[in-house]
Structures are given as structure tokens and as C-alpha cells.
Design an enzyme around this catalytic site. Structure first.
Site, PDB file in Angstrom:
ATOM      1  N   GLU A  53       0.868  -1.171   0.000  1.00 28.05           N
ATOM      2  CA  GLU A  53       0.000   0.000   0.000  1.00 28.05           C
ATOM      3  C   GLU A  53       0.906   1.221   0.000  1.00 28.05           C
ATOM      4  OE1 GLU A  53      -2.705   0.187   3.246  1.00 28.05           O
ATOM      5  OE2 GLU A  53      -3.532  -1.805   2.908  1.00 28.05           O
ATOM      6  N   ASP A  64      -4.959   8.577   9.469  1.00 24.58           N
ATOM      7  CA  ASP A  64      -3.550   8.430   9.805  1.00 24.58           C
ATOM      8  C   ASP A  64      -3.236   8.911  11.214  1.00 24.58           C
ATOM      9  OD1 ASP A  64      -3.197   7.561   7.194  1.00 24.58           O
ATOM     10  OD2 ASP A  64      -2.764   9.577   6.467  1.00 24.58           O
TER      11      ASP A  64
END
Length: 272
Positions: A53, A64
Site C-alpha cells: 500500500e 492516519d
């Protein structure tokens, strides 16, 4: 190096047929620079990653955690753009056999190249040899326009579920995902954690009750022990923050060492 774009779903199923879960490694493009980020991704494959990824840094991430945010900010401060990220992926897919997914946010896809349309992003991703895209802020029930574009370009689309997902949402994700179902092990953002959430395995069971598509678990997986545990009940194990931390501390060599350890944990898992 493959002459055709490898499918994520097929790669995961091939690993499962071999008696193990697949290992998925996340690293951001452009951290600490474009050349080194590509070297770290290559090192991940050398260490045993089945799927990559590649994070496309975004200024306002929702998923995140602090480790990935800090790395992304370095890339953003260097002036790297999504166009640069795609170009790096083009170079990467030319030298690795593993399928490569782009992972970013819908705003990046929509505004890619300064044009408010999805076709340009999808076209360039496909042209760069990417196998698919993950847009974590795009709900499956609202993903029709993107998925139609992605399908036309031969890109797989991965949608996310969480322990808080309703049965309706899980059903929608199961129906629409074309790579694998991304099961987040806990609520909140990514990050290195001391122990795994006990909500991951029940979530995988809920997903499997409505689909036979591969289910991969991420968020909080950071050690070989974690990987071994998750590989015992999931089709794939996703590791992000720990890989970024390794890149920070020791570059490609440290990434390869970490991934070798994770791959060993995956192979040692008891899959019943």
C-alpha cells in the site's frame, strides 16, 4: 517482474491456498524522499510482503495516526504532489511483482492534476501499473461514481469496515469491495500499539458471514506476535505505522528486517 498488473484479491487467495495469510505493508510516497521511499517499498517486497500500500500524503488525513502523519508532512513540505506519487508508483511497479495499491483520500482523487474529475486519477493509476486504490474516507454506499471509473480502468477498490460498522454497512462493503475487505481492528487512527484489540476477530466473523471475499486486518499490528495472532483468523495482515517507524529509524535495511520478522510470524500462525 510481471508483464501484467497483478490482482490483489488473487494474490491474497494464492497466499491462503499456500496455508498462510497474506502480508500487506503500507509506506508513504516521498518519505523521506522519493528515491528512498521507493527503496523502502522494494525492501518490503524483498522481506516478504505480498501486497504494498503506497500512501499518497494528504494535508488533512482522517485515518492516519501521528507516525504516518509526521512522515506525510515531510513529503508535503518537500513539495511532492500526487502526480509525483503516481510517477514513483510507475517506477516501483516496473521492478516488483507484488500488487501495489494507492491509499489516499477522496479529495486527492477528485482534485488530481488540478481537475475536478475522477477519470484522470484512475487513468494515471492504471497507467502506472497500480492494482487498485483505497480511499478510506469514501463510504461504500457513496462510492458508485468512483467505483464505476475504477472498474473501467481495471482497478480494484478496497472499502473499510470497523468494529462499529452496522450490519448494513458491512453488507454494502462486502457487496462493493473488489480487492479485499479492510477490517480495522479498533476505532480511531493508525498507530503502533502494545496489544491488539479483541474486537478484530469478531469483526472478521461478521464480515465472513456475508461474503467470501478476502478479509484483511489492519491498525495496531506492529510485531511478529501481532502478525501471528491476526494471521490465525484473517486472510491478510496489514502493517503500516511500524513499517514507517522502521523506515525512519533505519531506512530500507530496517524495513526489510521488520518485514522478514512479520512474514515469519505470519507463516507460524495456526490457521486451524
Amino acid at each position: 517482474m510481471s508483464t501484467t498488473t497483478p490482482k490483489v484479491s488473487e494474490t491474497i487467495r494464492a497466499a491462503n491456498a499456500d496455508g498462510r495469510a497474506a502480508l500487506v505493508i503500507y509506506l508513504p510516497a516521498g518519505y523521506p524522499d522519493m528515491e528512498t521511499s521507493q527503496e523502502c517499498l522494494e525492501a518490503a517486497v524483498e522481506g516478504g510482503a505480498d501486497v504494498l500500500e503506497v500512501g499518497f500524503p494528504y494535508s488533512d488525513p482522517l485515518m492516519d495516526g501521528p507516525v504516518i502523519q509526521a512522515a506525510n508532512q515531510v513529503a508535503l513540505d518537500a513539495g511532492y504532489t500526487p502526480v509525483d506519487d503516481v510517477a514513483m508508483c510507475d517506477r516501483l511497479t516496473a521492478v516488483v511483482d507484488a500488487p501495489v495499491l494507492a491509499m489516499t483520500y477522496f479529495n486527492i482523487a477528485w482534485h488530481y492534476g488540478g481537475v475536478e474529475r475522477l477519470d484522470g486519477f484512475a487513468e494515471d493509476c492504471a497507467r502506472a501499473g497500480l492494482s487498485g486504490v483505497i480511499l478510506p474516507d469514501l463510504p461504500a454506499i457513496e462510492g458508485g461514481p468512483w467505483q464505476a471509473t475504477a472498474d473501467r480502468m481495471g482497478l480494484e477498490t478496497v472499502f473499510l469496515t470497523s468494529p462499529a460498522s452496522t450490519d448494513e454497512r458491512i453488507g454494502a462493503v462486502a457487496d462493493r469491495t473488489t480487492g479485499f475487505v479492510y477490517a480495522t481492528s479498533t476505532m480511531g487512527v493508525t498507530g503502533v500499539r502494545e496489544s491488539l484489540s479483541d474486537r478484530a476477530a469478531p469483526l472478521v466473523d461478521r464480515i465472513r458471514s456475508v461474503t467470501d471475499k478476502p478479509v484483511c486486518v489492519g491498525i495496531g499490528v506492529s510485531t511478529a506476535e501481532h502478525a501471528r495472532e491476526v494471521a490465525g483468523f484473517a486472510d491478510g495482515v496489514i502493517v503500516g505505522s511500524a513499517a514507517v517507524r522502521a523506515a525512519t529509524e533505519g531506512g530500507p535495511k530496517a524495513v526489510r528486517k521488520l518485514v522478514e520478522s512479520l512474514a515469519k510470524g505470519v507463516r507460524e500462525a495456526d490457521r486451524g
